[in-house]
Design a protein around this motif. Structure first.
Motif, short mmCIF file in Angstrom:
data_model
loop_
_atom_site.label_atom_id
_atom_site.label_comp_id
_atom_site.label_asym_id
_atom_site.label_seq_id
_atom_site.Cartn_x
_atom_site.Cartn_y
_atom_site.Cartn_z
N TRP A 131 18.88 -25.56 -46.42
CA TRP A 131 18.89 -26.03 -45.04
C TRP A 131 19.55 -27.41 -44.96
O TRP A 131 19.31 -28.26 -45.82
N GLU A 132 20.31 -27.63 -43.92
CA GLU A 132 20.93 -28.94 -43.71
C GLU A 132 20.08 -29.71 -42.73
O GLU A 132 19.62 -29.15 -41.73
N GLU A 188 16.83 -31.90 -36.64
CA GLU A 188 17.03 -30.46 -36.63
C GLU A 188 17.42 -29.97 -38.00
O GLU A 188 18.06 -30.69 -38.76
N GLU A 245 19.16 -26.73 -40.06
CA GLU A 245 19.97 -25.54 -39.90
C GLU A 245 20.16 -24.85 -41.24
O GLU A 245 20.49 -25.50 -42.23
N CYS A 246 19.96 -23.55 -41.24
CA CYS A 246 20.12 -22.82 -42.48
C CYS A 246 21.61 -22.71 -42.81
O CYS A 246 22.39 -22.23 -42.00
N VAL A 247 22.00 -23.15 -43.99
CA VAL A 247 23.41 -23.06 -44.38
C VAL A 247 23.67 -22.00 -45.43
O VAL A 247 24.82 -21.63 -45.67
N SER A 248 22.63 -21.50 -46.05
CA SER A 248 22.84 -20.41 -46.99
C SER A 248 21.56 -19.69 -47.36
O SER A 248 20.50 -20.31 -47.45
#
Lengths: 298, 141
Positions: free
Chosen positions: A148-149, A156, A158-161
């Motif tokens: 997650w970033e 916030e 955000e899922c990056v992978s």
């Protein structure tokens, strides 16, 4: 300042601090965000007491000089399996068997949830912050590792992978001390490493050698070596070596296996960044400390 | 057949050879029947799993193309990130070798597609195991 936190079967997260700190000198100042709390009689059973938000924390001081500063209830519906402080110290991540990871932000009067990371299909086993503070990793029994970033201003995530390299339950994730390189340990007997490659994350190495579940991994301060501990009662030390040819992948070799020291499964390992000593937590009721012995010169 | 060694009592020899012959013929018949049944089952199995895989990937593709359409006009940075992830998913799906069941990285690529789909769902705030209302057959894979 040193803070400790405890994860318990009562599904709460507790934050402990040295007595006299946090400006009040009282063992447990009022907390607005405290909903339910539980009287903590270690091992002797618990009594649930519904509490109004403004009642002070009645937790007994567990040892000399430490007091429970906050009880973070209502974050999770099941066991809280791991907690991790962000490098800046302002955020606390808690990974739970309920499949979610909560991120709490510290403010003057306590902690509040700023994000709930969902997506794992079942129990989240571990959570770890990258040293830069801009990435978070979680892993789960669903065999995947999620990266997650973190957007600190917006708070916030955000899922990056979503990485499904392991073939079984992933027990532990831990970041390299200085690079954005991630290690994971699994029930499939392997340790895997991941890094970012052109806008996506890939598994860049698989460390095979253990003959049973790998419970945990720890990096050496330099990041050139890591140690893994396993159900197979051994510790493996892995060394990074330069790949052949320009631009090729590093490869990792097991340079040392410590066997015969532990009587049962080794559940956790830690590599001290100050002294270089390696400590282990073992199912045979002992804590062991290992030090590297310099090779005898001929 | 060892009986042949006993000499020339014609009938006994013939009996032994018969046994061996029927044994051999029986084996051949069984082998043929088994192979035939195996092929048929294999084909059924392949078709079933191929269909499931196609259905799953097809679902992801439809989902991705739809969301791409919906977000296309948005220019804010968040939508751009989502669009990039959607593009990545679409590219992975289009690159997938549907015609080649012997492709050695089949499972690996399929897992990567699933992972990318889950990531996109997370970015769009959608549950990745969507069920269609009260329908008995839910869209899970």
């Amino acid at each position: 300042r040193e803070w400790e936190r405890e994860r318990e079967r009562d599904r709460t997260v507790r934050v402990w601090g040295r007595e006299g700190e946090w400006g009040t000198g009282k063992p447990g100042p009022d907390r607005e965000d405290m909903g339910r709390e539980e009287r903590d009689a270690h091992g002797a059973g618990r009594a649930l007491s519904p509490v109004s938000p403004h009642r002070p924390c009645p937790c007994p001081v567990p040892g000399s000089g430490w007091a429970c500063r906050a009880v973070l209830a209502d974050g999770h519906q099941r066991t809280v399996r791991r907690v991790a402080w962000s490098p800046c110290g302002q955020f606390l991540a808690s990974a739970s068997f309920d499949g979610t990871t909560c991120v709490w932000r510290r403010h003057e009067h306590g902690f509040e949830v700023v994000a709930t990371l969902e997506g794992h299909e079942n129990e989240v086993k571990s959570v770890a912050w990258a040293p830069s503070g801009s990435l978070l990793a979680t892993c789960s029994r669903d065999k995947s590792v999620w990266v997650w970033e973190v957007d600190e201003e917006e708070q916030e995530f955000e899922c990056v992978s979503v990485l499904s390299a392991h073939s079984q339950d992933v027990k532990h994730v831990v970041w390299h001390p200085s690079q954005e390189l991630l290690a994971s340990a699994s029930y499939d007997d392997t340790v895997r490493l991941y890094r970012e490659d052109e806008d996506d994350w890939v598994c860049c190495a698989t460390l095979e050698g253990h003959t049973s579940t790998v419970w945990a991994v720890a990096w050496e301060r330099s990041g050139q070596r890591l140690v893994s501990c396993s159900d197979d009662r051994t510790l493996c030390v892995w060394q990074r070596s330069q790949g052949h040819g320009a631009g090729s992948e590093h490869s990792w070799q097991c340079v040392c296996t410590l066997s015969g020291y532990h009587g049962r499964s080794i559940y956790d390992v830690a590599w001290c960044h100050l002294t270089g000593a390696v400590a282990t937590a073992c199912g045979d009721d002992a804590v062991r400390v290992f030090e590297e012995v310099s090779p005898v010169s001929p | 057949c060892d009986c042949a060694l006993l000499g020339s009592t014609g009938r006994l020899t013939k009996l032994c050879f018969c046994t061996a012959r029927f044994h051999g013929e029986g084996y051949q018949e069984g082998l043929a029947e088994g192979s035939h049944a195996g092929m048929a089952e294999g084909r059924r199995h392949g078709a079933l799993h191929g269909a499931r895989m196609g259905s799953e990937i097809g679902c992801y593709l439809g989902f991705a193309l739809t969301w791409h359409c919906l977000l296309q006009k948005c220019t804010d940075p968040k939508s751009s990130k989502k669009l990039r992830a959607l593009d990545s998913l679409i590219a992975m799906i289009q690159k997938f070798p549907y015609e080649d069941p012997t492709y050695d990285k089949l499972q690996e690529d399929l897992e990567k597609i699933r992972g990318k789909f889950k990531q996109v769902c997370s970015m769009l705030n959608i549950q990745s195991d969507f069920r269609l209302g009260n329908e008995r057959s839910s869209l899970t894979f």
